[in-house]
Design a protein around this motif. Structure first.
Motif, PDB file in Angstrom:
ATOM      1  N   ARG A 289      52.072  23.054  48.853  1.00  0.00           N
ATOM      2  CA  ARG A 289      51.734  22.865  50.273  1.00  0.00           C
ATOM      3  C   ARG A 289      52.401  23.978  51.088  1.00  0.00           C
ATOM      4  O   ARG A 289      53.567  24.311  50.884  1.00  0.00           O
ATOM      5  N   GLY A 290      51.652  24.582  52.018  1.00  0.00           N
ATOM      6  CA  GLY A 290      52.203  25.630  52.865  1.00  0.00           C
ATOM      7  C   GLY A 290      52.387  26.959  52.156  1.00  0.00           C
ATOM      8  O   GLY A 290      53.191  27.782  52.599  1.00  0.00           O
ATOM      9  N   GLU A 291      51.638  27.195  51.090  1.00  0.00           N
ATOM     10  CA  GLU A 291      51.804  28.414  50.296  1.00  0.00           C
ATOM     11  C   GLU A 291      50.468  29.144  50.184  1.00  0.00           C
ATOM     12  O   GLU A 291      49.395  28.541  50.195  1.00  0.00           O
ATOM     13  N   ILE A 292      50.551  30.492  50.084  1.00  0.00           N
ATOM     14  CA  ILE A 292      49.375  31.313  49.803  1.00  0.00           C
ATOM     15  C   ILE A 292      49.523  31.870  48.398  1.00  0.00           C
ATOM     16  O   ILE A 292      50.490  32.569  48.091  1.00  0.00           O
ATOM     17  N   LEU A 293      48.575  31.536  47.533  1.00  0.00           N
ATOM     18  CA  LEU A 293      48.555  32.039  46.157  1.00  0.00           C
ATOM     19  C   LEU A 293      47.428  33.053  46.045  1.00  0.00           C
ATOM     20  O   LEU A 293      46.259  32.723  46.238  1.00  0.00           O
ATOM     21  N   GLY A 294      47.788  34.306  45.786  1.00  0.00           N
ATOM     22  CA  GLY A 294      46.780  35.343  45.674  1.00  0.00           C
ATOM     23  C   GLY A 294      46.224  35.452  44.272  1.00  0.00           C
ATOM     24  O   GLY A 294      46.920  35.171  43.288  1.00  0.00           O
ATOM     25  N   LEU A 465      48.542  23.547  55.169  1.00  0.00           N
ATOM     26  CA  LEU A 465      47.481  23.710  54.182  1.00  0.00           C
ATOM     27  C   LEU A 465      47.962  24.637  53.067  1.00  0.00           C
ATOM     28  O   LEU A 465      48.858  25.469  53.259  1.00  0.00           O
ATOM     29  N   ALA A 466      47.367  24.495  51.910  1.00  0.00           N
ATOM     30  CA  ALA A 466      47.618  25.401  50.792  1.00  0.00           C
ATOM     31  C   ALA A 466      46.409  26.320  50.674  1.00  0.00           C
ATOM     32  O   ALA A 466      45.268  25.861  50.768  1.00  0.00           O
ATOM     33  N   VAL A 467      46.644  27.616  50.482  1.00  0.00           N
ATOM     34  CA  VAL A 467      45.562  28.601  50.491  1.00  0.00           C
ATOM     35  C   VAL A 467      45.562  29.390  49.187  1.00  0.00           C
ATOM     36  O   VAL A 467      46.606  29.865  48.733  1.00  0.00           O
ATOM     37  N   ILE A 468      44.379  29.520  48.590  1.00  0.00           N
ATOM     38  CA  ILE A 468      44.166  30.450  47.485  1.00  0.00           C
ATOM     39  C   ILE A 468      43.389  31.632  48.054  1.00  0.00           C
ATOM     40  O   ILE A 468      42.295  31.454  48.592  1.00  0.00           O
ATOM     41  N   LEU A 469      43.967  32.821  47.954  1.00  0.00           N
ATOM     42  CA  LEU A 469      43.368  34.028  48.508  1.00  0.00           C
ATOM     43  C   LEU A 469      42.905  34.932  47.369  1.00  0.00           C
ATOM     44  O   LEU A 469      43.729  35.501  46.655  1.00  0.00           O
ATOM     45  N   VAL A 470      41.591  35.056  47.204  1.00  0.00           N
ATOM     46  CA  VAL A 470      41.015  35.956  46.206  1.00  0.00           C
ATOM     47  C   VAL A 470      40.624  37.237  46.926  1.00  0.00           C
ATOM     48  O   VAL A 470      39.841  37.208  47.881  1.00  0.00           O
ATOM     49  N   SER A 471      41.179  38.359  46.505  1.00  0.00           N
ATOM     50  CA  SER A 471      40.896  39.610  47.205  1.00  0.00           C
ATOM     51  C   SER A 471      40.998  40.789  46.249  1.00  0.00           C
ATOM     52  O   SER A 471      41.853  40.818  45.363  1.00  0.00           O
ATOM     53  N   SER A 472      40.121  41.760  46.467  1.00  0.00           N
ATOM     54  CA  SER A 472      40.173  43.008  45.707  1.00  0.00           C
ATOM     55  C   SER A 472      40.899  44.089  46.501  1.00  0.00           C
ATOM     56  O   SER A 472      41.012  45.226  46.043  1.00  0.00           O
ATOM     57  N   GLU A 473      41.371  43.752  47.717  1.00  0.00           N
ATOM     58  CA  GLU A 473      42.140  44.684  48.527  1.00  0.00           C
ATOM     59  C   GLU A 473      43.622  44.426  48.285  1.00  0.00           C
ATOM     60  O   GLU A 473      44.194  43.444  48.765  1.00  0.00           O
ATOM     61  N   LEU A 474      44.242  45.310  47.538  1.00  0.00           N
ATOM     62  CA  LEU A 474      45.630  45.116  47.131  1.00  0.00           C
ATOM     63  C   LEU A 474      46.595  44.979  48.312  1.00  0.00           C
ATOM     64  O   LEU A 474      47.471  44.101  48.292  1.00  0.00           O
ATOM     65  N   PRO A 475      46.499  45.819  49.374  1.00  0.00           N
ATOM     66  CA  PRO A 475      47.420  45.627  50.505  1.00  0.00           C
ATOM     67  C   PRO A 475      47.312  44.231  51.116  1.00  0.00           C
ATOM     68  O   PRO A 475      48.325  43.650  51.538  1.00  0.00           O
ATOM     69  N   GLU A 476      46.112  43.685  51.145  1.00  0.00           N
ATOM     70  CA  GLU A 476      45.893  42.344  51.685  1.00  0.00           C
ATOM     71  C   GLU A 476      46.656  41.309  50.873  1.00  0.00           C
ATOM     72  O   GLU A 476      47.345  40.438  51.420  1.00  0.00           O
TER      73      GLU A 476
END
Length: 523
Positions: A289-294, A465-476
């Motif tokens: 909870r409260g975390e961003i997992l890339g 909220l818990a967030v899963i961030l899928v991204s191909s932009e490495l700086p992001e």
């Protein structure tokens, strides 16, 4: 890259364009030189689209001059620009899918031949058309026959048809407007070769992209637009990303990413052994909870496919999914939604929203199937949709996400890319989810719109909220994710804590290369 300067073939000087009280272009200057790529850089609303439409004769400038080969020109219609050798290739290809590549290349200007000596009777010369189309397709390295139906071709191949069409018209200027937005990394590399082929033939290329890696890969010079005015120009070799971002956004790059404190709560989602027969295998991770997992990886790594499995959209997947410690059997999207998951897909215009629907109707879409519309209760009144409740939900989310729209009734297609993305996110936030999966949430949007999405992510995390961030932009990923899972060829090959790995280490893991400065854990 060119070294010796050549005289400009096309010049714009002091171009102004008004739409009622809106001053869209404010004295824009630019030069297009044969054999060079000019990148036009700017946020949404900076005037790029208006500039392109002015160059292609769709709009007529209110003031200023356009010269071609030193001669003053005035385009009153699109055909005038085409006759002058100016052709645009847009992000969204518009083609007749039931016709062949050759027919699309020569649509409206097919080569004709006389029929049987009958005076005045002419028919399409199919052999000549297919032969000439094949020649220009081979010129751009298309690799498919001119007689192939467009419906059988990929998006990248359709872009090649657009470029072949430009070459068949003896184009002197080719405008590439976000041409790689839907292409894979391999297709983008091929596209670079096509741009180089165009410039080698003496074509002047105007290149519009939000992706700085592409700009630095193909452009010779740049012009930056902000609020309709030229605010900077020069040679790409003399510029860097930080300076360009500051010009286009009016702020430094380190101000784009918000500070997101890492205060993780209890484990909310536990995934073990998530596998698919062909796409991915053995994925195991936890999300608090409260975390961003890339999730980071190259194209084909299996990241999006794994997310689809979590949402019940990849039925062949197996593995264990637990929420709050309880096992969840996700067989279809409804099961995932009921468990508190939300999924914002990569292709917002095709999968995330309905462009012809209003903002209000798009926001209410996810809540139509059941009662989980947390901000305003059920949207239905008996078996009927309640317009009042739907409007109330839309109003709250438009205000909360600061969506810029004239009204709730504005079609989604009428919004900028960043605001379209906010609407797609709003659709899910209306259900009060606990876990939000964001798949390439800033794809195809500019720096300012990205900043707004990043701030929204920060607010979601602050709310627990818990967030899963899928991204191909490495700086992001490196700036936003508290932890990052790296995937390669369907496998989980590393997990890195924010600040404990450099870009080279993460890219090395994603590409399978050895890198000695590794921090974190790799497999």
């Amino acid at each position: 890259m060119r070294v010796d300067p050549s005289p400009a073939w096309l010049t714009l000087r002091g171009i102004h364009k008004h739409f009622g009280p809106t001053h869209a272009l404010k004295g824009v200057d630019l030069d297009l030189v044969p054999g060079e790529v000019l990148a036009v850089i700017g946020e949404n609303g900076a005037g790029k689209s208006t500039l392109v439409k002015t160059l292609t004769g769709v709009h007529q400038a209110d003031a200023g001059e356009l010269h071609i080969a030193g001669q003053l020109q005035r385009f009153t219609r699109a055909q005038d620009a085409q006759a002058a050798g100016i052709v645009a290739v847009h992000q969204e290809t518009v083609m007749f899918e039931e016709l062949s590549a050759a027919e699309n290349i020569f649509i409206g200007r097919q080569p004709m031949r006389a029929l049987g000596g009958i005076p005045g009777l002419r028919v399409i010369d199919w052999a000549a058309m297919n032969r000439e189309a094949q020649a220009v397709l081979d010129q751009v390295g298309a690799g498919f026959a001119a007689t192939t139906l467009v419906r059988a071709l990929s998006l990248a191949q359709r872009h090649l048809i657009e470029i072949a069409r430009a070459l068949s018209q003896q184009a002197r200027v080719v405008i590439l407007d976000e041409p790689t937005a839907a292409l894979s990394q391999a297709e983008i590399r091929d596209f670079y070769g096509i741009v180089r082929s165009l410039t080698a033939q003496g074509v002047a290329v105007l290149f519009i992209s939000h992706k700085f890696d592409e700009i630095f890969a193909v452009a010779d010079r740049y012009v930056v637009l902000r609020d309709g005015a030229s605010v900077g120009s020069g040679r790409i070799a003399d510029a860097d990303e930080q300076s360009l971002v500051k010009l286009m956004a009016g702020r430094a790059i380190d101000q784009i990413y918000p500070s997101i404190p890492h205060r993780p709560g209890e484990v909310l989602l536990q995934v073990r052994g998530l596998s698919h027969p062909t796409e991915f295998a053995g994925l195991s991770f936890a999300l608090r909870r409260g975390e961003i997992l890339g999730f980071y990886g190259l194209v084909g790594a299996g990241r999006s496919e794994a997310m689809l499995a979590l949402m019940g959209l990849n039925p062949s997947a197996t593995g264990e999914v637990r929420i709050d410690g309880a096992a969840i059997d996700i067989r279809q999207p409804g099961d995932a939604i009921a468990a508190g998951l939300a999924y914002v897909p990569e292709e917002r215009q095709r999968q995330g929203g309905i462009l012809s629907f209003s903002v209000r109707h798009n926001i209410s879409l996810a809540g139509l199937a059941g009662p989980r519309t947390g901000l305003s209760g059920t949207l239905s009144h008996g078996v009927w949709l309640s317009p009042r409740r739907e409007a109330s939900l839309a109003a709250r989310l438009i205000e909360r996400l600061r969506i810029k729209t004239e009204s709730q009734d504005t079609p989604l297609s009428g919004l900028s890319g960043g605001n379209q993305q906010k609407v797609v996110i709003a659709k899910w936030l209306g259900l009060n989810p606990r876990i939000v999966i964001l798949d390439e949430p800033t794809k195809g949007i500019d720096v300012g719109a990205k900043q707004a999405v990043y701030q929204l992510i920060a607010e979601m995390v602050a709310e627990g909220l818990a967030v899963i961030l899928v991204s191909s932009e490495l700086p992001e990923v490196m700036h936003l994710a508290h932890r990052t899972v790296v995937m390669r060829r369907g496998r989980q090959v590393g997990e890195f804590v924010q600040g404990q790995a450099d870009a080279e280490t993460i890219v090395a893991a994603a590409s399978g290369l050895h890198h000695t400065a590794a921090h974190g854990q790799t497999a």
